[in-house]
Design a protein around this motif. Structure first.
Motif, PDB file in Angstrom:
ATOM      1  N   CYS A 158      -3.110   7.506  -2.115  1.00 13.15           N
ATOM      2  CA  CYS A 158      -4.512   7.318  -1.729  1.00 13.15           C
ATOM      3  C   CYS A 158      -5.314   8.615  -1.783  1.00 13.15           C
ATOM      4  CB  CYS A 158      -4.572   6.733  -0.321  1.00 13.15           C
ATOM      5  SG  CYS A 158      -6.254   6.552   0.277  1.00 13.15           S
ATOM      6  N   ILE A 159      -6.508   8.533  -2.379  1.00  9.74           N
ATOM      7  CA  ILE A 159      -7.388   9.709  -2.434  1.00  9.74           C
ATOM      8  C   ILE A 159      -8.586   9.540  -1.498  1.00  9.74           C
ATOM      9  CG2 ILE A 159      -6.776  10.482  -4.765  1.00  9.74           C
ATOM     10  CD1 ILE A 159      -9.313   8.887  -5.721  1.00  9.74           C
ATOM     11  N   GLY A 160      -8.571   8.449  -0.732  1.00  7.81           N
ATOM     12  CA  GLY A 160      -9.609   8.273   0.286  1.00  7.81           C
ATOM     13  C   GLY A 160     -10.988   7.959  -0.239  1.00  7.81           C
ATOM     14  N   CYS A 161     -11.062   7.289  -1.387  1.00 11.97           N
ATOM     15  CA  CYS A 161     -12.371   7.027  -1.985  1.00 11.97           C
ATOM     16  C   CYS A 161     -13.151   5.941  -1.237  1.00 11.97           C
ATOM     17  CB  CYS A 161     -12.208   6.609  -3.444  1.00 11.97           C
ATOM     18  SG  CYS A 161     -11.455   4.988  -3.631  1.00 11.97           S
ATOM     19  N   GLY A 162     -12.442   5.111  -0.492  1.00  6.56           N
ATOM     20  CA  GLY A 162     -13.116   4.107   0.318  1.00  6.56           C
ATOM     21  C   GLY A 162     -13.450   2.806  -0.397  1.00  6.56           C
ATOM     22  N   ARG A 163     -13.053   2.687  -1.648  1.00  9.87           N
ATOM     23  CA  ARG A 163     -13.364   1.469  -2.394  1.00  9.87           C
ATOM     24  C   ARG A 163     -12.800   0.222  -1.714  1.00  9.87           C
ATOM     25  NH1 ARG A 163     -17.634   0.554  -5.616  1.00  9.87           N
ATOM     26  NH2 ARG A 163     -17.588   1.953  -7.381  1.00  9.87           N
ATOM     27  N   CYS A 164     -11.563   0.322  -1.264  1.00  9.31           N
ATOM     28  CA  CYS A 164     -10.925  -0.866  -0.688  1.00  9.31           C
ATOM     29  C   CYS A 164     -11.707  -1.360   0.530  1.00  9.31           C
ATOM     30  CB  CYS A 164      -9.462  -0.581  -0.340  1.00  9.31           C
ATOM     31  SG  CYS A 164      -9.200   0.932   0.586  1.00  9.31           S
ATOM     32  N   LEU A 171      -2.809   0.414  -4.245  1.00  9.38           N
ATOM     33  CA  LEU A 171      -2.720  -0.918  -3.656  1.00  9.38           C
ATOM     34  C   LEU A 171      -2.223  -1.932  -4.676  1.00  9.38           C
ATOM     35  CD1 LEU A 171      -6.130  -0.740  -1.832  1.00  9.38           C
ATOM     36  CD2 LEU A 171      -3.948  -1.141  -0.682  1.00  9.38           C
ATOM     37  N   ALA A 191      -6.881   5.637   3.432  1.00 11.73           N
ATOM     38  CA  ALA A 191      -7.010   4.252   3.871  1.00 11.73           C
ATOM     39  C   ALA A 191      -5.846   3.888   4.784  1.00 11.73           C
ATOM     40  CB  ALA A 191      -7.038   3.336   2.664  1.00 11.73           C
ATOM     41  N   TYR A 206       0.836  -1.193   0.000  1.00 15.66           N
ATOM     42  CA  TYR A 206       0.000   0.000   0.000  1.00 15.66           C
ATOM     43  C   TYR A 206       0.873   1.246   0.000  1.00 15.66           C
ATOM     44  CZ  TYR A 206      -3.115   3.580   1.942  1.00 15.66           C
ATOM     45  OH  TYR A 206      -3.816   4.732   2.170  1.00 15.66           O
ATOM     46  N   CYS A 216      -8.873  -0.124  -6.771  1.00 14.28           N
ATOM     47  CA  CYS A 216      -8.314   1.157  -6.355  1.00 14.28           C
ATOM     48  C   CYS A 216      -8.094   2.000  -7.604  1.00 14.28           C
ATOM     49  CB  CYS A 216      -7.006   0.979  -5.600  1.00 14.28           C
ATOM     50  SG  CYS A 216      -6.256   2.561  -5.193  1.00 14.28           S
ATOM     51  N   PRO A 217      -8.757   3.156  -7.697  1.00 14.91           N
ATOM     52  CA  PRO A 217      -8.689   3.935  -8.934  1.00 14.91           C
ATOM     53  C   PRO A 217      -7.328   4.590  -9.167  1.00 14.91           C
ATOM     54  CG  PRO A 217      -9.970   5.102  -7.279  1.00 14.91           C
ATOM     55  CD  PRO A 217      -9.652   3.753  -6.702  1.00 14.91           C
ATOM     56  N   VAL A 218      -6.496   4.665  -8.142  1.00 11.09           N
ATOM     57  CA  VAL A 218      -5.207   5.341  -8.317  1.00 11.09           C
ATOM     58  C   VAL A 218      -4.034   4.374  -8.111  1.00 11.09           C
ATOM     59  CG1 VAL A 218      -6.060   7.617  -7.716  1.00 11.09           C
ATOM     60  CG2 VAL A 218      -5.306   6.094  -5.897  1.00 11.09           C
TER      61      VAL A 218
END
Ligand code: SF4
Ligand code: SF4
Lengths: 291, 94
Positions: free
Chosen positions: B20-26, B65, B42, B15, B60-62
């Motif tokens: 991380c952009i904090g989107c919460g997907r994970c 991970l 995250a 990781y 993860c869009p960026v």
């Protein structure tokens, strides 16, 4: 059932779209738990495989989802732009890619299809419980029959050898007892260890199998006996324990919490030992029979 | 799943918090609650629970991970090991 778009009840342009695999069991659960509602059901082609395995293989994946969304002309059919996916499909689907290619947002809804009604009633919000993977006694029990058949096939040559050698050297009862002992050890690893999984010492599955194997040795010792000489007894103890341990380790393939790296490590650590123990058992028995 | 634990310190999960952009997907996709959102980013809170399913990395869009995804299956590994040594077995199962 063929992949494609299905209607549950009489859905309209505001109805939710639920994505699933063309795996008979999950399709049936989805359909029966959502009976009485009006929804769209988009079935992906996973060739009869469940969501979890299909996602790992990639057939339940971004590409297939995008293709089905296009094919069903979903964008014209519904006004909203949300797809509801099973959480266990996530290893195959890149949500952001789906959005980029179709304009639909992916919501990972629940792990179990049976939680879908609660999810829909909860304003499409996933609760902690809906996201929690479980591996209950019942979940484990249903996996055992298939494992048993596989295990039986793999020990059949050994069963026959044990029977013939026992019969030949010490009479028919010995052949039968040998088979019972071996079958029991296989059951100890294939059925008992999975059932008792959380209560057996671990985390190593081999260790769990050693424990159930020794339990079985104990049962044999007070019923059919372990052998007629100290060498034979030691050989039986080692052999039965190794068989049980091997089959318990084999159960890692059925669990939803053992990582590939973990199983690889256990294999490197435990398997050579099991092979040595198994060979030692065979040699001891050889000596006991000849001596 | 708290009562089921497997070997520690083996997961290949990586990781990069910087990305991380904090989107919460994970958090959404992980079936083992490995992540938590803390101050808009995250955080790995339960590394050893990771079963390497690959869902977080895939979603993860960026690409913050990464994980070597695979199924932890003894039979599969054995078959692979034998195949590498020229022994072919019939493959069935998952
Ligand atoms: S690989 Fe799977 S289990 Fe591991 S952290 Fe990512 S989503 Fe969770
Ligand atoms: S999916 Fe990636 S960007 Fe989103 S919170 Fe997790 S690590 Fe951060």
């Amino acid at each position: 059932m063929p992949p494609g778009l299905y209607a549950i009840g009489t859905p309209d342009q505001n109805s939710a779209v639920i994505v699933t695999a063309n795996y008979k069991l999950s399709f049936d659960i989805v359909r029966s738990s959502l009976a009485g509602r009006n929804l769209w059901l988009l079935v992906l082609e996973t060739f009869g495989i469940n969501v979890w395995c299909a996602a790992g293989k990639g057939s339940f994946g971004t590409e297939e989802l995008v293709r089905r969304v296009d094919q069903a002309e979903l964008a014209n059919l519904v006004q909203h732009r949300t797809l509801l996916l099973p959480i266990l499909g996530a290893p195959g689907v890149a949500a952001h890619e789906v959005s980029r290619q179709t304009g639909f947002r992916v919501n990972y809804a629940t792990i179990r299809a049976s939680d879908l009604p609660a999810y829909l009633d909860n304003g499409m919000q996933t609760t902690e419980a809906m996201r929690e993977l479980t591996f209950s006694l019942r979940d484990r029990a249903v996996l055992i029959p298939v494992e048993l058949v596989q295990a039986l096939k793999s020990i059949l040559p050994f069963l026959i050898s044990v029977f013939l050698i026992g019969w030949w050297t010490a009479g028919l009862p010995s052949g039968v007892y040998g088979c019972i002992a071996l079958l029991g050890a296989m059951l100890a690893g294939t059925a008992v260890a999975p059932l008792l999984l959380p209560w057996l010492p671990g985390p190593s599955f081999t260790l769990k199998g050693v424990v159930t194997g020794l339990l079985w040795c104990g049962i044999c010792a007070i019923t059919i006996g372990l052998g007629s000489s100290p060498l034979a007894v030691l050989g039986t103890l080692l052999g039965l324990t190794a068989v049980s341990a091997f089959f318990a380790f084999n159960f890692t393939g059925c669990t939803p919490f053992t990582s590939l790296s973990g199983v690889r490590k256990e294999m490197q650590l435990a398997l050579p030992k099991l092979v040595v123990v198994g060979l030692t058992a065979a040699i001891l028995w050889g000596c006991a029979l000849l001596g | 799943m708290k009562k089921f634990r497997y070997l520690k310190n083996v997961a290949t999960l990586k990781y990069d918090e910087e990305l991380c952009i904090g989107c919460g997907r994970c958090l959404e996709v992980c079936p083992h609650a490995v992540f938590k959102l803390l101050n808009g980013r995250a955080k790995i809170i339960d590394f050893d629970a990771c079963m390497e399913c690959g869902a977080c990395a895939k979603n993860c869009p960026v690409t913050a991970l990464a994980v070597t995804a695979g199924v932890g299956c003894a039979a599969g590994l054995l078959t692979e090991w034998l195949r590498e040594r020229g022994v072919k077995l019939k493959q069935d199962g998952c």
